[in-house]
Design a protein around this motif. Structure first.
Motif, PDB file in Angstrom:
ATOM      1  N   THR A 166       0.872  -1.160   0.000  1.00  0.00           N
ATOM      2  CA  THR A 166       0.000   0.000   0.000  1.00  0.00           C
ATOM      3  C   THR A 166       0.912   1.212   0.000  1.00  0.00           C
ATOM      4  O   THR A 166       1.851   1.275   0.781  1.00  0.00           O
TER       5      THR A 166
ATOM      6  N   VAL B  59       1.420   5.081   0.736  1.00  0.00           N
ATOM      7  CA  VAL B  59       0.824   6.052   1.646  1.00  0.00           C
ATOM      8  C   VAL B  59       1.635   7.342   1.596  1.00  0.00           C
ATOM      9  O   VAL B  59       2.868   7.300   1.626  1.00  0.00           O
TER      10      VAL B  59
ATOM     11  N   LEU C 107      -4.012   7.148   2.172  1.00  0.00           N
ATOM     12  CA  LEU C 107      -3.793   5.944   1.380  1.00  0.00           C
ATOM     13  C   LEU C 107      -3.919   6.295  -0.105  1.00  0.00           C
ATOM     14  O   LEU C 107      -5.000   6.658  -0.560  1.00  0.00           O
TER      15      LEU C 107
END
Length: 132
Positions: A104, A106, A127
């Motif tokens: 992910t 970020v 995010l």
């Protein structure tokens, strides 16, 4: 050609489409955020390289895609936060992608980081995308 308000989403779509079409290089208009996301993808091993260049006097970002045994290193890339719906997560809530097999991305006060780096540094943020 209409201008999109989600430039990062357009950049991720260009990478996704080029990866599926097995193209070697993706060229996109340069921005600091796009460059940081591309740097994160390079560090995570999803793209071979990313460099800032110039075309017609304007800055561009050239991303060289990575292929492993003829298959794209990126099997999926998805935008999480959008201009109309921002998604934020605390350090404990930053999602893992496919049980840690993906990343992910970020954006934090310490720059653009992966979910693993966010947990290590104990920082949270918006995010941006998930890649696997």
């Amino acid at each position: 050609m209409s201008a999109s308000s989600d430039t990062l989403g357009d950049f991720l779509t260009a990478i996704r489409n080029a990866s599926k079409a097995e193209r070697a290089v993706v060229t996109a208009q340069w921005s600091r955020l796009r460059e940081e996301v591309a740097r994160t993808l390079v560090e995570s091993g999803y793209v071979a390289s990313a460099r800032k260049g110039e075309r017609d006097g304007k800055p561009v970002l050239e991303v060289t895609l990575k292929y492993v045994g003829g298959a794209p290193a990126i099997t999926g890339i998805e935008r999480l936060s959008t201009p109309g719906r921002r998604l934020y997560a605390g350090v404990a809530d930053v999602p893992k992608v496919i049980g840690g097999m993906g990343v992910t991305i970020v954006t934090t006060s310490q720059g653009v980081l992966t979910d693993v780096e966010c947990r290590r540094r104990k920082v949270s943020g918006e995010l941006l995308a998930k890649v696997w």
